[in-house]
Design a protein around this motif. Structure first.
Motif, mmCIF file in Angstrom:
data_model
loop_
_atom_site.group_PDB
_atom_site.id
_atom_site.type_symbol
_atom_site.label_atom_id
_atom_site.label_comp_id
_atom_site.label_asym_id
_atom_site.label_seq_id
_atom_site.Cartn_x
_atom_site.Cartn_y
_atom_site.Cartn_z
ATOM 1 N N VAL A 183 -5.175 -12.369 31.791
ATOM 2 C CA VAL A 183 -5.542 -10.969 31.547
ATOM 3 C C VAL A 183 -4.330 -10.265 30.951
ATOM 4 O O VAL A 183 -3.257 -10.246 31.561
ATOM 5 C CB VAL A 183 -5.961 -10.264 32.861
ATOM 6 C CG1 VAL A 183 -6.209 -8.773 32.618
ATOM 7 C CG2 VAL A 183 -7.205 -10.921 33.459
ATOM 8 N N PRO A 184 -4.451 -9.687 29.763
ATOM 9 C CA PRO A 184 -3.303 -9.012 29.154
ATOM 10 C C PRO A 184 -2.885 -7.770 29.925
ATOM 11 O O PRO A 184 -3.720 -7.093 30.533
ATOM 12 C CB PRO A 184 -3.810 -8.645 27.748
ATOM 13 C CG PRO A 184 -5.295 -8.625 27.861
ATOM 14 C CD PRO A 184 -5.649 -9.650 28.897
ATOM 15 N N GLU A 185 -1.607 -7.500 29.903
ATOM 16 C CA GLU A 185 -1.093 -6.305 30.570
ATOM 17 C C GLU A 185 -1.400 -5.062 29.751
ATOM 18 O O GLU A 185 -1.648 -5.126 28.547
ATOM 19 C CB GLU A 185 0.417 -6.435 30.780
ATOM 20 C CG GLU A 185 0.815 -7.554 31.721
ATOM 21 C CD GLU A 185 2.313 -7.624 31.924
ATOM 22 O OE1 GLU A 185 3.044 -6.810 31.293
ATOM 23 O OE2 GLU A 185 2.768 -8.480 32.712
ATOM 24 N N TRP A 186 -1.368 -3.936 30.410
ATOM 25 C CA TRP A 186 -1.563 -2.648 29.741
ATOM 26 C C TRP A 186 -0.369 -2.376 28.830
ATOM 27 O O TRP A 186 0.785 -2.553 29.221
ATOM 28 C CB TRP A 186 -1.702 -1.555 30.791
ATOM 29 C CG TRP A 186 -1.931 -0.180 30.245
ATOM 30 C CD1 TRP A 186 -3.062 0.277 29.638
ATOM 31 C CD2 TRP A 186 -1.023 0.928 30.285
ATOM 32 N NE1 TRP A 186 -2.914 1.593 29.288
ATOM 33 C CE2 TRP A 186 -1.674 2.023 29.669
ATOM 34 C CE3 TRP A 186 0.261 1.098 30.771
ATOM 35 C CZ2 TRP A 186 -1.070 3.277 29.537
ATOM 36 C CZ3 TRP A 186 0.869 2.341 30.640
ATOM 37 C CH2 TRP A 186 0.197 3.407 30.030
ATOM 38 N N THR A 187 -0.637 -1.952 27.611
ATOM 39 C CA THR A 187 0.432 -1.726 26.636
ATOM 40 C C THR A 187 0.708 -0.251 26.380
ATOM 41 O O THR A 187 1.675 0.089 25.704
ATOM 42 C CB THR A 187 0.067 -2.364 25.291
ATOM 43 O OG1 THR A 187 -1.106 -1.716 24.764
ATOM 44 C CG2 THR A 187 -0.194 -3.857 25.444
ATOM 45 N N GLY A 188 -0.144 0.613 26.911
ATOM 46 C CA GLY A 188 -0.002 2.036 26.635
ATOM 47 C C GLY A 188 -0.869 2.494 25.489
ATOM 48 O O GLY A 188 -0.947 3.702 25.210
ATOM 49 N N ARG B 105 -14.828 -3.399 25.947
ATOM 50 C CA ARG B 105 -15.955 -4.336 26.061
ATOM 51 C C ARG B 105 -15.616 -5.734 25.533
ATOM 52 O O ARG B 105 -15.917 -6.731 26.188
ATOM 53 C CB ARG B 105 -17.183 -3.789 25.338
ATOM 54 C CG ARG B 105 -18.424 -4.658 25.559
ATOM 55 C CD ARG B 105 -19.670 -4.041 24.981
ATOM 56 N NE ARG B 105 -19.617 -3.979 23.521
ATOM 57 C CZ ARG B 105 -20.648 -3.625 22.759
ATOM 58 N NH1 ARG B 105 -21.802 -3.277 23.331
ATOM 59 N NH2 ARG B 105 -20.546 -3.595 21.451
ATOM 60 N N GLN B 106 -14.996 -5.821 24.364
ATOM 61 C CA GLN B 106 -14.688 -7.141 23.802
ATOM 62 C C GLN B 106 -13.664 -7.888 24.649
ATOM 63 O O GLN B 106 -13.769 -9.108 24.832
ATOM 64 C CB GLN B 106 -14.185 -6.992 22.359
ATOM 65 C CG GLN B 106 -15.277 -6.707 21.353
ATOM 66 C CD GLN B 106 -16.322 -7.817 21.294
ATOM 67 O OE1 GLN B 106 -16.017 -8.995 21.386
ATOM 68 N NE2 GLN B 106 -17.586 -7.412 21.143
ATOM 69 N N GLU B 107 -12.678 -7.182 25.176
ATOM 70 C CA GLU B 107 -11.677 -7.840 26.022
ATOM 71 C C GLU B 107 -12.303 -8.311 27.332
ATOM 72 O O GLU B 107 -12.001 -9.405 27.825
ATOM 73 C CB GLU B 107 -10.517 -6.887 26.302
ATOM 74 C CG GLU B 107 -9.456 -7.439 27.241
ATOM 75 C CD GLU B 107 -8.862 -8.765 26.784
ATOM 76 O OE1 GLU B 107 -8.541 -9.587 27.671
ATOM 77 O OE2 GLU B 107 -8.710 -8.985 25.572
ATOM 78 N N ILE B 108 -13.182 -7.499 27.901
ATOM 79 C CA ILE B 108 -13.883 -7.898 29.125
ATOM 80 C C ILE B 108 -14.737 -9.134 28.865
ATOM 81 O O ILE B 108 -14.779 -10.070 29.680
ATOM 82 C CB ILE B 108 -14.750 -6.732 29.646
ATOM 83 C CG1 ILE B 108 -13.861 -5.619 30.199
ATOM 84 C CG2 ILE B 108 -15.727 -7.217 30.717
ATOM 85 C CD1 ILE B 108 -14.590 -4.319 30.458
ATOM 86 N N LEU B 109 -15.406 -9.151 27.752
ATOM 87 C CA LEU B 109 -16.233 -10.291 27.377
ATOM 88 C C LEU B 109 -15.383 -11.558 27.282
ATOM 89 O O LEU B 109 -15.775 -12.627 27.779
ATOM 90 C CB LEU B 109 -16.929 -10.003 26.042
ATOM 91 C CG LEU B 109 -17.891 -11.068 25.502
ATOM 92 C CD1 LEU B 109 -19.067 -11.254 26.441
ATOM 93 C CD2 LEU B 109 -18.388 -10.666 24.115
ATOM 94 N N ARG B 110 -14.217 -11.430 26.661
ATOM 95 C CA ARG B 110 -13.324 -12.588 26.546
ATOM 96 C C ARG B 110 -12.894 -13.090 27.917
ATOM 97 O O ARG B 110 -12.859 -14.307 28.172
ATOM 98 C CB ARG B 110 -12.085 -12.196 25.720
ATOM 99 C CG ARG B 110 -11.168 -13.371 25.414
ATOM 100 C CD ARG B 110 -9.772 -12.918 25.028
ATOM 101 N NE ARG B 110 -9.087 -12.273 26.144
ATOM 102 C CZ ARG B 110 -8.554 -12.929 27.159
ATOM 103 N NH1 ARG B 110 -8.635 -14.254 27.238
ATOM 104 N NH2 ARG B 110 -7.935 -12.274 28.123
#
Length: 294
Positions: free
Chosen positions: A53-58, A70-75
């Motif tokens: 899971v990628p970290e928050w980048t701001g 949505r696309q990141e959740i899908l991945r």
């Protein structure tokens, strides 16, 4: 009741993109809570595998189809499902993360056990929202599993859960759209005050439906924020919260419920979600800000 030896997978799923967090750093509390849950759990020989899971980048949160990330959740759902299929477990213990962490494990388990699986959703909220009413996907996960919720995410569920497989525990007050969904699906609901002194309500439901195996989703916000502080609605940096139902159960109540269930059926799925240890995160940041600690 099936009590044979089984292969267990522990899944560390620090997903935060589906959650609701108004703090200054919205991608930190959910992953921190997930990792702390995994650390707090009893030691086990079962493998612990982390979903990337990628970290928050701001960066500003992307909104697609009315839903953030949505696309990141899908991945991430696909990545979790791939890990699960690689291990082919009989049981999955998941440490999260926002409530969406249950989608891939429960989808897999429902397919593995051919729909003969009781789904026990212990939560202050029913999680049957759609993008029409809310933009954070963690409130849609049970709807996705039932074949509705967010269409793209629901399409990832290979064998949708049937409404008669589900019982909600701790859902006391709901929004109008949530009530409409509960009524549409005709979901079984056990309120907090009912289950506290009568765990037989859930064990009788298991017996009546002849469920030998169950999967349990536990959103810790089913706990009373006045007595358990590591919850969304106790964020010390937020003055006003979204209007939403607060939990009413105590830790002992939840323990009694889980123990009663485990004595009646084989728990093949257990998800822990939405643990938000604000004080521990603040202490961690303080320690990491001191150069003499390096």
């Amino acid at each position: 009741m099936v009590r044979a030896a089984r292969k267990t997978l522990r899944l560390l799923f620090p997903q935060w993109q589906g959650g609701y967090d108004e703090s200054e750093f919205p991608g930190q509390i959910y992953p921190f809570g997930a990792r702390l849950l995994a650390w707090l759990a009893p030691k086990s020989d079962a493998p612990l595998v982390e979903v990337p899971v990628p970290e928050w980048t701001g960066a500003v949160a992307p909104k697609e189809g009315g839903v953030f990330y949505r696309q990141e959740i899908l991945r991430q759902i696909r990545a979790a499902y791939h890990i699960i299929e690689e291990h082919s477990p009989d049981r999955i213990i998941t440490f999260g993360g926002d409530c969406l962490i249950s989608q891939a494990p429960f989808s897999y388990l429902n397919e593995r056990y051919e729909g003969k699986l009781g789904i026990i959703w212990i939560d202050a909220h029913p999680d049957v929202t759609t993008p029409k009413d809310f933009d954070h996907a963690h409130a849609m996960v049970l709807g996705n599993l039932l074949g509705e919720g967010e269409p793209l995410l629901a399409n990832e569920v290979k064998v949708h859960i049937k409404p008669e497989q589900v019982t909600l525990i701790g859902v006391d007050g709901v929004f109008k759209h949530e009530r409409e969904a509960i009524d549409k699906f005709n979901l079984n609901v056990i309120r907090s005050k009912e289950i506290v002194n009568k765990t037989s309500l859930i064990t009788e439901w298991i017996r009546r439906n002849k469920f030998e195996r169950v999967a349990i989703h536990l959103d810790l916000d089913v706990l009373d924020p006045a007595v358990f502080h590591s919850l969304l609605f106790n964020n010390p940096d937020v003055d006003e919260y979204i209007e939403s139902e607060h939990g009413k159960l105590h830790i002992q109540d939840v323990y009694n419920i889980l123990k009663a269930i485990s004595e009646k059926a084989d728990v093949v799925g257990m998800s822990f979600a939405e643990y938000m240890p604000w004080d521990a995160l603040k202490l961690k940041k303080m320690l990491h800000g001191l150069n003499f600690m390096e």
